[in-house]
Each structure stands twice: as C-alpha cells, then as structure tokens.
Design a protein around this motif. Sequence first.
Motif, mmCIF file in Angstrom:
data_model
loop_
_atom_site.group_PDB
_atom_site.id
_atom_site.type_symbol
_atom_site.label_atom_id
_atom_site.label_comp_id
_atom_site.label_asym_id
_atom_site.label_seq_id
_atom_site.Cartn_x
_atom_site.Cartn_y
_atom_site.Cartn_z
ATOM 1 N N GLY B 230 0.836 -1.202 0.000
ATOM 2 C CA GLY B 230 0.000 0.000 0.000
ATOM 3 C C GLY B 230 0.868 1.248 0.000
ATOM 4 N N MET B 232 4.033 1.522 -0.977
ATOM 5 C CA MET B 232 4.739 1.670 -2.250
ATOM 6 C C MET B 232 3.810 2.250 -3.303
ATOM 7 S SD MET B 232 7.779 1.083 -1.868
ATOM 8 C CE MET B 232 8.451 1.190 -3.498
ATOM 9 N N TYR B 233 2.557 1.770 -3.294
ATOM 10 C CA TYR B 233 1.600 2.272 -4.267
ATOM 11 C C TYR B 233 1.439 3.776 -4.109
ATOM 12 C CZ TYR B 233 -2.757 3.318 -6.590
ATOM 13 O OH TYR B 233 -3.699 3.883 -7.394
ATOM 14 N N THR B 236 4.800 5.716 -5.062
ATOM 15 C CA THR B 236 5.141 5.786 -6.480
ATOM 16 C C THR B 236 4.102 6.589 -7.248
ATOM 17 O OG1 THR B 236 4.096 3.636 -6.690
ATOM 18 C CG2 THR B 236 6.484 3.672 -6.580
ATOM 19 N N LYS B 237 2.837 6.456 -6.816
ATOM 20 C CA LYS B 237 1.764 7.215 -7.463
ATOM 21 C C LYS B 237 2.041 8.707 -7.295
ATOM 22 C CE LYS B 237 -2.443 7.056 -9.283
ATOM 23 N NZ LYS B 237 -2.661 6.312 -10.526
ATOM 24 N N ASN B 240 4.913 9.914 -9.409
ATOM 25 C CA ASN B 240 4.515 10.118 -10.798
ATOM 26 C C ASN B 240 3.730 11.408 -10.959
ATOM 27 O OD1 ASN B 240 5.707 7.747 -11.376
ATOM 28 N ND2 ASN B 240 3.842 6.612 -11.861
#
Lengths: 385, 254, 218
Positions: B230, B232-233, B236-237, B240
């Motif tokens: 969760g 990492m998501y 990284t989101k 970006n």
Amino acid sequence: MKAAFLRLTFWKVIAVAIITFGLYSTFLRFTQGLASVTNLSDSFPWGMWIGFDILCGVCLAAGGFLICAITHIFNIEEFKPLTRSAILTAFLGYVMVVFALLFDLGRPLNIWHALIMWNPHSVMFEVAWCVMLYSSVLFLEFSPVILERFQLTRLLKIVKRVSLPIMILGVLLSTLHQSSLGSLFLIVPAKMHPLWYSPLLPVYFYLSAIGTGFGMIIFESYLSARSFNKGLEMPLLSRIGLFAAIFVAAVFVIRFSDLALTGKLHYLLIPCQETYMFALEIVIGMIIPFAILIQKRNRQSRKWLYFGSVSLIVGALLNRLNVSITALNGFSKANYFPSVNEIAITMMLVVIGMIAFKYAVQYLPVFAEEEHTEVLDTNVVVENE
Amino acid sequence: MSTQKGLLFDSTMCVGCGECYRACKTTNKLPETNSDPLKDHLSCSTYTVIEDHQGKYTRKLCMHCAEPTCASVCPVGALTKTSEGPVVYDENKCIGCRYCMQACPHSIPRYEWTSNNPRVRKCIMCHERVKAGMQTACAEACPAGATIFGNLDELKAEALKRIKESPSTYYPHVYGMKEGGGTNVLVLASTPFDQLGFVTNLPDEALPNFTKRALEKIPTVVSAGTVFLGGMYWLTKRKNEIAKENAQAKERKN
Amino acid sequence: MVALFVALTFIIFLVIDFFVLRSQKKVHPAFMPNSVFDKSSIYFPGKYLLSKGHIWLQALKNDTYKLGLDEFVVRAMNNIVINTIAEEGTKIKKGDVLFSGTAGGHPVAFYAPVGGTVSQINTNILNKNIEDIYNEDWGVILQVESQAKIQEIAFEAVKAKAWMQSEFKRLKDFLTIQTAEPELAGLTMADGGNIAEGAVSMLSDKVVAAFENDFLKQ
C-alpha cells in the motif's frame, strides 16, 4: 501461405498425438486408479505430477503477480504492454495446476473438502486456499480484457475501481503460496538430502519464483513473437532481464551462505547423483543466467536475452524437481521415474494450456494496451494546458 | 494422569511366531497377503509385519506419535490423534493428497493404489477395541509377552526399568521416548536401532513444529506486506504525479 | 534423473521448434538480427508531438518547439546523413525543406511541418548517422507562427504511436509496389511481418524519391 500451413501441420500432429494419448491415459486413470497409469508407490507417493505440474507450474506462473506488482503497485507504467499476456499465462497456468491436482488426488471428488474441513496447521491447507483465491484474483485481473471485448462498460468500471486491492491481494497470496510450496518440505528433515533441506526453503522458493517469473515474462514474449508475428519489446525485456539477474544472485548468495554456515559444503565433494544434480541446478539456473543477464550488451541482444531466459527456466525446472524428487530418492530408494502415461497426461495439460492461450489471443485484446485509461490521461493533460 | 494408551514392544523377547501379524489381519479384516509373516511387508492390506534382522526379530507398525506429523500435514484433518492414543484415519474426509505418506518420518502409511477410491491404510492401534477398554489384538495374541499394551506412562516406566535391571540385555535406549517428540509405541532392543531398520536421525523435537515455525510468520507477512505494498503504491503514485505536475509547471513557465 | 529428463525434454522441444521454423525458411525471433524493423517495437516518447511528415515536435516554450526526425523514417531508411539544415534566423514556410542529405547514398529531403523562424540548429547531427533519435540528435529549434496550427498538424504521443504503426503497414504496401518481389530483395523478413531495417535506402534513387513524396511531404 504454404509455409504457414506446413508449420501448423507439424505441431498440430504432435499436439493431436499428445492429446489423444493423454485422453487415453486420463480414461485409465479415472477408471482403474492411480496404479494403472503412474509409477507412484508407497515409498514414493509424490511424483512428476506434484514435482512438475504443480511445483514447476506455479513457479513458472509467477510472472503474473510480478508484472502486476511492477505496473499497478510500483506504478512503473512503461511495463503495461507486458501485463495482459503475463496475467493470461499465469491464469491458464493455475487452471492447469488445478487440473493436474485433480489427476493426482486419490479422491478428486473430495477436493472441495478443503473449503469446509479446516486444518490450519497444514501447509497443504494454506497452499490450497491461496491457490484457490489467487486463481480467482487472476481471473478478476484478466477480466477487463474480456469485459472490453464485449463492451461491458459498467462492469469494467466496477472492476477497475477495485483493481488496487485486488492487485495487492494477488501479490500477497502469491508471496504466501510460492513460499509455502517450499514449506511443504520443511516437515521431512530426516528424509531429504541435506544439500536441499533447509529451514529457509520457503525463502528460496519465493525468491527463485521471482527470478524465474521474470525469465518467464521474457520467454513468453519470444513465444508470442514467434507465434503471433508480434514484435519484441526489447527495451522493456532487457530491464526485466536485469531484475531476473538480481534475484538469481540473491538466491545464490543466501543458499551458499546457508550451506556454509550450517557446515554442509562438504557434501558438495561427495561424488554421487545428488551432488551432480545440485551442481547442474546451480550452474544452469544461477551462474549461467547471471553471467548472461548481468551484462547490458547481452541483455540488449535478442539472442542472448533469449538464452538467459531459457537457462533461468531450465534451472527452475531442475530446482523444483530436485527438491521434490532427487532429494528424496536417496531416503526412499524407490528410484522413481514417471510412467509413459504420467508424462502423457502432463504434456496434454501443457498442450491444452498453449491452445487456450492461442485462442484467447485470437479472440480477446490480449496484446492491446489498456487504451481507455491512457486516452483519459492525455485528455486531462490537454485540458490543464 | 494421562489417559494415553500405548504399546511396548520388547524385541529381545520376540520369537517371530507371527501371532500378532495374524491377529491384526483377523481383527482388521485384512486379506491374506503372504503365508509367511516374516516375508511380508507393510501394504494397504498389512498393518504390521515382523522383520528378521539376522536372527533378531522386530515389528514394524505405526508408531502413533505423540504429535503426529501425518495429522499435522493433512489439509482436511482426516488423520487425528485420539485422546486414547491411537492416530486414526477418516476416509470420508480424505482427499487423497498423500501428504501424510510423504511426511511420515517412519514411512508407515500405505495407499490403495489400485483402487478407484483409494484410502490411506495403516495401523490404528485397534482404536475401537481400545475405546471399549480392551487391549490391541496384537498385544492380546502375543504368546511371548513381547508386545504389551497399557498406559503410556506405565509402559515408559516399565521400559526404563527393564534396561536398568538388565543392562547387558538391552541397548540403553527406549526407541520412541523422544524420537520426533515421542511416540505411543515404545521399542526395546539389544542392538542399536538403525540395525533393526528404525529411523535414527530424527530430531527430538516434534516434526510439526518445523512447519509451524513457517506458518506462524504468515500473519506478519500479510500485515507487513499489505502496509509495504500500500505504501509503495501511494509513494510511487505520488512520485509520478509530482513529476507530471513539475513538467506541466515547466511548460507553463516557458 | 526425473529433473534431468524434464529439463532435457523442454530443451529438445525448443530445438525441434527451431528446426521446424528453419524448414519453413523462417527465423525464430531470438535469431533475427537486432536490426529488424518491427511494428510493435516502434517507440514514441510521451509529451512529444508528431507531424504527418515524420518530424517530431517537443514543446519548449509557448511558441518554441524542438524538431527532429522520428524513429519510423530513421529505421525505414537507416544510414540517414544530414548535410544541410535550414539556416539559423531564416523564416520558413510549411512545406519548405528543413533538412536534406542522403539515405544509403540516395538523396532525400525532409520538410517543415509548420511555418516559423529557425532560432537554433543542431550542427552536431551533420555528416553522421542519426542515433539518439529523440534526444541528442534533434535538428532545429523553431519559433512557430501560430500555436493553434500545431494542434492541427500534429498527433499527441498516444495517437502518434498508433499512426506510426499504420504507416508501417503503408510502408509494406509501398515496398511491394516498388519492388515486384520484395522477398528476393531481402527487404522484408522471412516471416512476412517485419521489414529489414533500412529497407528503403537499399533501393534506388527513384524509390527514395518516391518514399519522400509519399511519406515525407504532407
């Protein structure tokens, strides 16, 4: 045109032969029991169906959860073109694993018992649940492709909304059962050859599944390129090759440190079948692929990247079968070798899986990228400007 | 006081007459497999055999472990350790995965390979008889007193007493006292046990603990994994998004 | 032994497949030269724009764009050497020659997708092969006349890739028309799906000129 027809015929003939013999073996298996088709015995109760169909099958299907983790959890979006075919391969792989299990189980009609008769102390119980749930997760992960094909937009929206928890669940379930397939063998410390037995078996199984999964993503891209006249996403595949090299190196370091720390290195000097098989597994599955894939020049070459991936896969086959068969042979003294029928049924399952993949590619947008979301993104950018 | 029953087999007293073998066949209604009990081997129709190791007789049968490996590995709980001591099998639960056979440290369970609805077969220490307060058929039939049935605690004391009283007769170890966490079948012998075909490289710890240690980590893996994935998501989101915003800001500035 | 058997079976199947392909005069993707121009490996960076004359545009400031040749022409012709670039400070119209040079020795020219003033040129690309297509080997920086025009003549990145793939199909048809038997000329790969890199420049001056007319003048 003529050439295409010829190619089809050669492999078609082989496929039909395998399936015919496989179906005959299937008939024997379900009418006359395991003894009529297998070389299994009281001293060797688990054979090729467990060692290859299940252990190797699950390991080689690891590409599915890896690519999901990369694109949907680590949000490295360049890899999206590889997602769908990897998920499809994984899904078909797991379906084949379940089919193989139905052949191997003595009482396949009772397979649903695992749903209601719980024994949480059993690793097999945990594996059964994980495989069951993960197959459903893979289906959900692949479902957008089917929904897109039939333009079921509303369902598609719902599936996309729950996609993150599903992806996370998929990675967790894979982590659990990939490692637990190694835990299955923790309970036979006295039966297994010391070169393979280790309390870290689950860790080895998990890490090597990751290395092999990357290898499989590369290999199946070549397979698709070969069969569907599709190009190779070389820049993406090269990067995947590097990931594979890193994980292979990690397994190598941990395994040899473990052997050294537990004082088992001297087993390597005993000239016997186990030592040779161990050496082969290490050289083909770790040293060669690492040597090939760690060099950028090789990773960018079509030929060497392919050899690297093949070597990873052969290494994984050797490892899983060594753990489940070679390492137990010395204790059981059974000298098990699969019967022709066992081999035929295994090959039949592989062939059916490949045919299913071919038809899925033909009728579903497997090689398309997720166009909808991306088009949406660009619109947003344009509006902002 | 433990209610656990057990068997004590004193191989120094065994004469190899085969009465236990025949009694076992009769009680469990098993078909005849060999006219000479000394030449038979364990199978789905034979729960116990007598083995001749250069004139020394020994019995082979399910050891009825205190913490049975077979029961711990069975995914559907078809094998269970009863409060009386016997490890029993429920064929209606069994799915036929044969993990019990693979995992048994003594390699005891046998399979009906030729059947279309096969069962796992092994000595069940005459569970029905034991529940009814009787002794096992093999113990009852033994004319030499080599196999005796009783409370496990008493049998253990008896075995140790025999070794203490005649140390010249016995190899100073009771097999089953600690092998793989102990068994309900105890064995006495005059020679080291590996010479009689017993598995002697078993750890003292019960084998189910080996997998328990791995299974215990599952909750940690799941919770740490969820948080990690969760996190990492989200990270990284966000990364970006920031990259995108920066790029847009740059364009606007230009 | 079982492990060895399974591993060998796997390898034997791969080897058989290799020979089956060879008997059909096809090449396994692993043994194709690295310079195959295949449709799906075409790359186009996000945020760039693409004109129909195969010139990419990268927005720098509001009305300033960096321009260069796209991967499609570079790989279709290979060995492109630019000799002259439109001069710095000159005003050019849409359709004027932006770069000219040779492809495999045959003369070729590339045209401006939009009018404007050349504010800077990249002399580093002169007289050498173009390699770093979207970064180092850019061609000119152009101050465009009208920002609105850009939206008309250029594709967004996502659509650009799809369009380039459709151009690939057109290129195959083009090669079939230009050469009666493209297989014999070694222009298309044996599997019929891919084109050898630089196929266009392997042919004559006439074919390159026709390519220029069909693909670069838009």
